[in-house]
Motif scaffolding. Structure first.
Motif, PDB file in Angstrom:
ATOM      1  N   LYS A 146       0.853  -1.182   0.000  1.00 60.75           N
ATOM      2  CA  LYS A 146       0.000   0.000   0.000  1.00 60.75           C
ATOM      3  C   LYS A 146       0.894   1.238   0.000  1.00 60.75           C
ATOM      4  O   LYS A 146       1.911   1.265   0.668  1.00 60.75           O
ATOM      5  CB  LYS A 146      -0.849   0.021   1.276  1.00 60.75           C
ATOM      6  N   VAL A 149       1.034   7.556   2.560  1.00 61.96           N
ATOM      7  CA  VAL A 149       0.435   8.849   2.252  1.00 61.96           C
ATOM      8  C   VAL A 149       1.025   9.892   3.190  1.00 61.96           C
ATOM      9  O   VAL A 149       1.247   9.622   4.365  1.00 61.96           O
ATOM     10  CB  VAL A 149      -1.097   8.786   2.437  1.00 61.96           C
ATOM     11  N   ALA A 150       1.289  11.072   2.660  1.00 64.37           N
ATOM     12  CA  ALA A 150       1.812  12.147   3.504  1.00 64.37           C
ATOM     13  C   ALA A 150       1.315  13.473   2.965  1.00 64.37           C
ATOM     14  O   ALA A 150       0.848  13.568   1.830  1.00 64.37           O
ATOM     15  CB  ALA A 150       3.324  12.119   3.545  1.00 64.37           C
ATOM     16  N   TYR A 151       1.424  14.500   3.788  1.00 60.39           N
ATOM     17  CA  TYR A 151       0.907  15.812   3.412  1.00 60.39           C
ATOM     18  C   TYR A 151       2.012  16.740   2.969  1.00 60.39           C
ATOM     19  O   TYR A 151       3.152  16.632   3.385  1.00 60.39           O
ATOM     20  CB  TYR A 151       0.151  16.436   4.592  1.00 60.39           C
ATOM     21  N   ARG A 233       2.786   8.841  -1.655  1.00 62.84           N
ATOM     22  CA  ARG A 233       1.783   9.703  -2.282  1.00 62.84           C
ATOM     23  C   ARG A 233       1.671  10.960  -1.435  1.00 62.84           C
ATOM     24  O   ARG A 233       1.384  10.872  -0.235  1.00 62.84           O
ATOM     25  CB  ARG A 233       0.440   8.969  -2.294  1.00 62.84           C
ATOM     26  N   ILE A 235      -0.267  14.366  -0.615  1.00 57.98           N
ATOM     27  CA  ILE A 235      -1.556  15.018  -0.872  1.00 57.98           C
ATOM     28  C   ILE A 235      -1.625  16.320  -0.086  1.00 57.98           C
ATOM     29  O   ILE A 235      -0.914  16.516   0.896  1.00 57.98           O
ATOM     30  CB  ILE A 235      -2.746  14.113  -0.475  1.00 57.98           C
TER      31      ILE A 235
ATOM     32  N   VAL B 163      -7.226   5.859   7.646  1.00 53.64           N
ATOM     33  CA  VAL B 163      -5.785   6.051   7.845  1.00 53.64           C
ATOM     34  C   VAL B 163      -5.024   5.729   6.565  1.00 53.64           C
ATOM     35  O   VAL B 163      -4.068   6.409   6.203  1.00 53.64           O
ATOM     36  CB  VAL B 163      -5.280   5.186   9.019  1.00 53.64           C
ATOM     37  N   GLU B 164      -5.472   4.703   5.857  1.00 48.23           N
ATOM     38  CA  GLU B 164      -4.776   4.371   4.608  1.00 48.23           C
ATOM     39  C   GLU B 164      -4.921   5.467   3.581  1.00 48.23           C
ATOM     40  O   GLU B 164      -3.996   5.735   2.820  1.00 48.23           O
ATOM     41  CB  GLU B 164      -5.367   3.092   4.021  1.00 48.23           C
ATOM     42  N   MET B 165      -6.090   6.095   3.532  1.00 46.25           N
ATOM     43  CA  MET B 165      -6.299   7.082   2.480  1.00 46.25           C
ATOM     44  C   MET B 165      -5.739   8.447   2.856  1.00 46.25           C
ATOM     45  O   MET B 165      -5.229   9.153   1.997  1.00 46.25           O
ATOM     46  CB  MET B 165      -7.796   7.219   2.196  1.00 46.25           C
ATOM     47  N   TYR B 166      -5.876   8.837   4.122  1.00 42.38           N
ATOM     48  CA  TYR B 166      -5.546  10.206   4.481  1.00 42.38           C
ATOM     49  C   TYR B 166      -4.520  10.331   5.589  1.00 42.38           C
ATOM     50  O   TYR B 166      -4.294  11.432   6.073  1.00 42.38           O
ATOM     51  CB  TYR B 166      -6.818  10.947   4.932  1.00 42.38           C
ATOM     52  N   THR B 167      -3.905   9.271   6.017  1.00 44.79           N
ATOM     53  CA  THR B 167      -3.040   9.196   7.214  1.00 44.79           C
ATOM     54  C   THR B 167      -3.808   9.649   8.436  1.00 44.79           C
ATOM     55  O   THR B 167      -4.955  10.074   8.354  1.00 44.79           O
ATOM     56  CB  THR B 167      -1.754  10.043   7.108  1.00 44.79           C
ATOM     57  N   ARG B 169      -3.713  12.233  10.254  1.00 45.06           N
ATOM     58  CA  ARG B 169      -4.191  13.623  10.317  1.00 45.06           C
ATOM     59  C   ARG B 169      -5.548  13.749   9.651  1.00 45.06           C
ATOM     60  O   ARG B 169      -6.495  14.311  10.201  1.00 45.06           O
ATOM     61  CB  ARG B 169      -3.206  14.562   9.640  1.00 45.06           C
TER      62      ARG B 169
END
Lengths: 305, 466
Positions: A146, A149-151, A233, A235, B163-167, B169
Motif C-alpha cells: 500500500k 500517504v503524507a501531506y 503519495r 496530498i 488512515v490508509e487514504m488520508y493518514t 491527520r
C-alpha cells in the motif's frame, strides 16, 4: 502428482554450516585464484516435492544434497538429474543406487551473482520426486503493497529491513525505468538516511507534490543487491477536507430538520387547545404562551396523570 | 410513556424510541475512539517516536474528571444544549488534533478537549434515556449501550480505511466531522423542562456556591447509600476491564494461534451485546429487584473471571471459549443495570448529579485496575494472577453492594431525600409507579428544588420475587 501410496518418509534436517562463509576453507579440487568457501545444504524429501530457501551473501560453492526415502516400489536403480530454473542441466543425469533404503543425489554448484536461481534435484521413477532450492540474496522482511500517504510540508519516513545486515544500503528515486541515487549529504534539508545494522530509514522532509513516486531501497551484498520498492503519495489538506465539509453540511441539515419538525409539531398541538389537558411543553414554550400557560397549569394540577 | 400529549400513541412511541436510537448513535460516536484508539496510538508512536505508554495516557485523562461538570451543567441548562455543546467540543478536539506537531498537543486536544466533550455528552445522554423511560428503562438503557459494541464492529475497518487514504491527520479530521453527529443526536433530546432553575436572584458568591453545590449534587457525597454504591462500582471497574485488555494476550500465552485468540474476542463481543439486551429485557419484567439482578450478574461475572485461567488449562480451546462467552454475557448484562439502579438509590431528581459523581469515582477503579493487572503479569509471568485478582474485585464489589440499605427487602424502597424536612408524604401516596418526572406541574417544579421520589413500594405487584 504422487499417489497417496508413498509411505511416510523421515525428515532429517542437517544444520546449515554458515560459519563456512566466514572461514577461509578452500576446496582444492576447484583450483580457483580467489579462496571460495563451500556451503553444504541438504534436505530429505517427504511427499511429492519440497521447497527450500537458501540465502547467499557472497560468491560461494554450494553443495546441494538430496535424499529421498523412496516409494514402496523400491527399485534398486533410478535416474536422478538436476534442473536450473526449470530447464535440465546438461550432463547431469546419473543412475542412483538404493543405499540403506534411500536414494542420494549430490552436486556442487558455483554460485555467483549471475548464477542465482532455482535449482532442483529430481528423482525420476514412474513419477518424479523433486526438491527445489531457491538460491538467492536475502530478501527484505516487510512487503509494502500500500502506498504511504503524507501531506505537503510534512515529512515521511520509509524503512527497510532484512534479516542479515548487508555491506551498504542505498536509496534510489525511481523515475519510470531509471533510478536516481538519493544523496543525503548533498541535500541535508530534504533527505536524511539512517542505517542501523539490518534496518535503514529514509526521511524526506518538506514534502512537495513532486516528491510523490516510487522509492527503492537497495541492500548491497557481495553477491547481488536486494531491492524493495515503496510508493509515496503526497496530498494536500484539501483531500480530507472535502468529506469533512460534506459531513458538517449533513449535520447542519439534520439539526435544522429536527428543530423545524419540533417547532411544527408543537405549533400543531398548540392549535388544538381542547385536547391540551396536560402537555409537557418545555419551559420556554410556557413562557411564550404567557397567559395560556397559567391556565394550563391549573388544569395540570387537577388532572391525575 | 411518561408524559401525555396531544400526539397519537405512535408518535409518542416513535419519539421516545428515537431517543434510544439517538442514544445508540451517541454511544457509537462517543465510544468510537476507545475501540480504535489502539490503531491511532500505533500511528502516533510511529510518527512522533514516543513510547506507547506515553501515548496511551491521551485517552485516560480528561473525561473522568469532567463528568460531574457535565451533569452539573445539565442540571442547570437541560440536557439538550449540554449534549450539543459536548458534541461540538469533541469535534473541535479532533479537528485541532489533526494539526498536532508533538505529543503534548495531542494530550491537550484529544485528551482534554475531546475528553471533556465526551463527558458532556455521555452522562447527560444516559440520564436523558433514563428520564424518558420508566417502565422499559433497563431495556432502553441496554439498547442504547449496544451502540458501544456495534461501534467497535463498524468503526475499526472504517478507521483503517481512513488512515490508509488520508493518514492519521486526515482520519482525525474526518472523525471530528463524524463527532459532530453527536450534535444532531443531542438535538433529538426533547427538553422535559425539569432542570432545576434556582431563582436567579443575586449573582453573589453565596448563591453561586449554593447553585454549584446543588447542581453537582455534592450532598450525595455525605450519604451512605450513594457512597456504598460508588464503592461497589469502583471495585467492579477494577476488575471489569482486565479481560478486555488481557484476553488476547492470555490466549496467545496459552499457545493458541492469533486467529483463535481473535475469534475468542469477537465471540465475547457478540455475547456482550446479547447479554446487554437480554438483561435489559429481563430486568424490565419486574420479577427481581434491580439491585438483586445486578448482584446476580456481577457475582456470575466474578466467578467466570476466577474460572477463566482454569478454562484454558491443558490447552483446551473449547474450555477457554465457553468461559469467555460466559464472561462476555455477564459483563454485558451488568452494564445497563449499573446505571438503572442509580435512580432507585438517589431518586430521579438527583440522578443527573449522581451519575456524574459516580462516573468520576468509578474511573479511579478503571485507572487502577489495568495497570495493576499488568504489574501482576510482569511479576508472576502469566495472566492467572491478574484474572484471579479481577474476579476477586468483582466479588468484593458484590459483597459491598449487599450492604446497601434495604437490600434484603422484597419491595422497592424510597430513595434518598436530600432534606428530611421537605419530605412530602401526601403527594407521595398519590403517585403511581409509572409516573416518572412529570408528576408535578411545572410551576411547582420551578419553586421546589426537592421533588417526589421515583418509585413506590410495589404493593400492587403480587408477582415480585425477592
Amino acid at each position: 502428482m504422487f499417489s497417496p501410496w508413498i509411505l511416510s518418509l523421515q525428515l532429517i534436517l542437517f544444520p546449515l554450516f554458515w560459519r563456512g562463509i566466514y572461514t577461509t576453507e578452500t576446496n582444492p579440487s576447484l583450483a580457483l585464484t580467489v579462496p571460495v568457501t563451500t556451503v553444504f545444504k541438504s534436505a530429505v524429501l517427504k511427499g511429492d516435492s519440497l521447497v527450500e530457501k537458501v540465502e547467499i551473501l557472497k560468491p560461494i560453492d554450494l553443495e546441494l544434497a538430496c535424499t529421498w526415502t523412496g516409494n514402496p516400489n523400491k527399485l534398486p536403480n533410478i535416474t536422478g538429474y538436476w534442473r536450473k530454473d526449470g530447464s535440465e542441466i546438461t550432463n547431469s543425469r546419473l543412475t542412483v543406487q538404493l543405499e540403506n533404503e534411500q536414494y542420494n543425489l549430490k552436486r556442487v554448484f558455483r554460485i555467483t551473482g549471475d548464477t542465482l536461481g532455482n535449482y532442483s534435484c529430481i528423482f525420476s521413477d514412474t513419477d518424479e520426486a523433486k526438491i527445489d532450492f531457491n538460491v538467492a540474496a536475502p530478501e527484505m522482511d516487510d512487503k509494502k503493497d500500500k502506498p504511504i500517504v503524507a501531506y505537503v510540508g510534512d515529512s515521511v519516513a520509509m524503512a527497510c529491513k532484512t534479516k542479515l545486515p548487508p555491506n551498504t544500503w542505498l536509496w534510489y528515486r525511481a523515475n519510470g525505468t531509471e533510478q536516481e541515487l538519493i544523496n543525503a549529504t548533498t541535500d541535508p534539508l530534504r533527505y536524511k538516511i539512517s542505517v542501523d545494522g539490518n534496518t535503514t530509514k529514509l526521511t524526506v522532509m518538506n514534502l512537495t507534490e513532486e516528491d510523490s513516486g516510487v522509492y527503492v531501497c537497495s541492500a548491497i551484498y557481495n553477491i547481488k543487491a536486494s531491492v524493495s520498492r515503496v510508493e509515496v503519495r503526497v496530498i494536500t489538506f484539501m483531500e480530507p477536507l472535502k468529506p469533512f465539509i460534506a459531513i458538517v453540511a449533513e449535520v447542519i441539515i439534520l439539526v435544522l430538520l429536527i428543530l423545524l419538525y419540533e417547532r411544527w409539531s408543537s405549533q400543531r398541538s398548540s392549535h388544538s387547545p381542547t385536547e391540551n389537558g396536560v402537555h409537557a411543553e418545555p419551559t420556554h414554550k410556557l413562557t411564550r404562551e404567557g397567559n395560556n400557560g397559567m391556565d394550563e397549569n391549573t388544569t395540570t394540577r387537577q388532572r391525575k396523570i | 410513556m411518561c408524559w401525555c400529549s396531544t400526539r397519537g400513541w405512535w408518535e409518542e412511541l416513535l419519539e421516545d424510541w428515537l431517543i434510544v436510537m439517538a442514544g445508540m448513535e451517541l454511544m457509537e460516536q462517543s465510544k468510537m475512539w476507545f475501540p480504535y484508539h489502539g490503531g491511532l496510538l500505533v500511528e502516533f508512536v510511529q510518527y512522533f517516536g514516543e513510547s506507547a505508554q506515553a501515548v496511551s495516557w491521551i485517552t485516560s485523562i480528561g473525561w473522568p474528571c469532567s463528568s460531574p461538570f457535565g451533569t452539573a451543567l445539565c442540571n442547570g441548562y437541560g440536557a439538550r444544549p449540554v449534549v450539543m455543546a459536548g458534541g461540538c467540543l469533541s469535534a473541535l478536539g479532533f479537528i485541532l488534533a489533526s494539526q498536532a506537531t508533538c505529543v503534548t498537543h495531542l494530550y491537550l486536544t484529544l485528551g482534554i478537549i475531546s475528553g471533556s466533550g465526551w463527558a458532556l455528552v455521555f452522562t447527560p445522554m444516559v440520564a436523558s434515556v433514563m428520564q424518558y423511560f420508566t417502565r422499559k428503562r433497563s431495556l432502553a438503557m441496554a439498547l442504547g449501550f449496544t451502540g458501544v459494541g456495534l461501534s467497535s464492529f463498524a468503526f475499526s475497518p472504517l478507521f483503517q480505511l481512513l488512515v490508509e487514504m488520508y493518514t492519521w491527520r486526515g482520519a482525525l479530521l474526518i472523525l471530528g466531522g463524524l463527532s459532530l453527529n453527536m450534535v444532531a443526536c443531542g438535538a433529538l433530546i426533547r427538553p422535559l423542562g425539569t432542570h432545576k432553575a434556582v431563582a436567579a436572584s443575586a449573582w453573589s458568591c453565596a448563591s453561586l456556591f449554593h447553585r454549584a453545590y446543588s447542581y453537582l449534587e455534592l450532598s450525595l457525597l455525605f450519604q451512605r447509600p450513594f457512597l456504598t454504591y460508588s464503592l461497589a462500582i469502583t471495585f467492579f471497574n477494577c476488575g471489569y476491564f482486565v479481560p478486555y485488555v488481557h484476553l488476547v494476550a492470555h490466549s496467545r500465552h496459552e499457545g493458541f494461534s492469533q486467529y483463535q485468540a481473535a475469534f475468542v474476542i469477537s465471540a465475547t463481543g457478540v455475547t456482550d451485546i446479547v447479554g446487554r439486551v437480554v438483561s435489559g429485557w429481563a430486568s424490565d419484567l419486574g420479577r427481581l429487584r434491580l439491585p438483586h439482578m445486578l448482584v446476580l450478574w456481577t457475582g456470575l461475572l466474578g466467578l467466570s473471571l476466577l474460572m477463566l485461567p482454569l478454562g484454558s488449562l491443558g490447552g483446551s480451546y473449547p474450555g477457554l471459549l465457553i468461559i469467555s462467552l460466559a464472561y462476555g454475557f455477564c459483563a454485558g448484562a451488568m452494564t445497563p443495570l449499573v446505571f438503572s439502579v442509580v435512580p432507585e438509590i438517589v431518586g430521579m431528581e438527583r440522578m443527573l448529579g449522581a451519575l456524574g459523581l459516580l462516573q468520576m469515582i468509578e474511573s479511579i477503579g478503571g485507572l487502577l485496575g489495568s495497570p495493576l493487572s499488568g504489574l501482576l503479569k510482569d511479576l508472576t509471568g502469566s495472566y492467572t494472577a491478574s484474572f484471579l485478582v479481577a474476579g476477586g474485585f468483582l466479588l468484593l464489589g458484590t459483597m459491598v453492594m449487599t450492604t446497601l440499605p434495604h437490600f434484603f427487602s422484597c419491595t422497592d424502597q424510597r430513595p434518598l431525600q436530600r432534606h428530611a424536612r421537605n419530605y412530602n408524604n401526601k403527594q407521595q401516596n398519590q403517585q403511581s409507579p409509572e409516573s416518572g418526572l412529570m408528576t408535578n406541574s411545572l410551576s411547582e417544579k420551578l419553586n421546589h428544588i426537592d421533588t417526589i421520589p421515583y418509585s413506590q413500594p410495589r404493593t400492587d405487584d403480587a408477582t415480585t420475587i425477592c
